[in-house]
Design an enzyme around this catalytic site. Structure first.
Site, short mmCIF file in Angstrom:
data_model
loop_
_atom_site.label_atom_id
_atom_site.label_comp_id
_atom_site.label_asym_id
_atom_site.label_seq_id
_atom_site.Cartn_x
_atom_site.Cartn_y
_atom_site.Cartn_z
N HIS A 69 0.84 -1.19 0.00
CA HIS A 69 0.00 0.00 0.00
C HIS A 69 0.88 1.25 0.00
O HIS A 69 2.00 1.22 0.53
CB HIS A 69 -0.90 0.03 1.25
N GLU A 71 0.84 3.87 1.78
CA GLU A 71 1.27 4.32 3.11
C GLU A 71 2.42 3.49 3.64
O GLU A 71 3.37 4.02 4.22
CB GLU A 71 0.11 4.23 4.10
N CYS A 99 -6.22 1.87 5.65
CA CYS A 99 -6.83 0.60 6.04
C CYS A 99 -6.27 0.19 7.42
O CYS A 99 -5.35 0.82 7.93
CB CYS A 99 -6.50 -0.46 4.98
N CYS A 102 -2.36 -0.32 7.49
CA CYS A 102 -1.57 0.91 7.43
C CYS A 102 -1.75 1.73 8.70
O CYS A 102 -0.79 2.33 9.19
CB CYS A 102 -1.94 1.72 6.20
ZN LIG Z 1 -3.43 0.21 3.70
#
Ligand SMILES: [Zn+2]
Length: 171
Positions: A69, A71, A99, A102
């Site tokens: 991801h 992040e 999410c 993260c």
């Molecule tokens: Zn995430």
């Protein structure tokens, strides 16, 4: 502005907002790089003392990595840049509400501040689905500003999914 800083006057809110919008635009540019690779367009930029120390965009498909991801990539790059897993003084700008994975990584990194754009009703961990970031049980609290350039981030995602549907419709 510089006089204000020298006199240690509090920086006015509109100046802070302008700075947040500035960094968020760069996070949106990261998201566009993801879109160019056919990835869901999410981008992140980590800032320390007015300088970018880490960037990331979603690369899940490209890297075949569920953890790739935006992040996570930006947090990892930042830790390498400061040579410390504790991201003291860092603000992370994300185009989308993080999410749970993260959000967990942000708490692990003791991230002081998160700024994000659009809400994520499918995976959001700042209250949209679960509330990881504001859980009082954790010994670290991330300061959160949400909704910065929310429209731009949401439009980018909507366009991506629209094009995806059109492509799928043709085959
Ligand atoms: Zn995430």
């Amino acid at each position: 502005m510089i006089d204000d800083l020298l006199q240690k006057k509090p920086i006015p809110d509109d100046v802070i907002l302008a700075a947040d919008a500035h960094w968020m635009r760069l996070a949106l540019a990261q998201a566009q790089q993801a879109a160019a690779l056919g990835e869901v367009p999410v981008g992140a930029v980590a800032v320390l003392n007015g300088e970018i120390i880490g960037t990331g965009f979603n690369r899940k498909e490209t890297d075949l990595d569920p953890m790739a991801h935006a992040e996570m990539i930006a947090l990892r790059a930042s830790a390498t840049a400061v040579q410390n897993w504790r991201l003291i003084g860092v603000t992370l700008y994300c185009t989308l509400e993080p999410c749970p994975m993260c959000a967990g990584a942000m708490i692990q990194a003791r991230l002081p501040r998160l700024v994000y754009g659009a809400r994520d009703t499918r995976f959001g961990a700042d209250g949209s689905v679960v509330d990881v970031l504001r859980a009082p049980e954790f010994n670290h609290r991330v300061a959160i500003t949400s909704g910065v350039l929310e429209e731009e981030a949401a439009v980018l995602l909507q366009q991506f999914f629209q094009e995806l549907r059109e492509k799928r419709g043709k085959t």
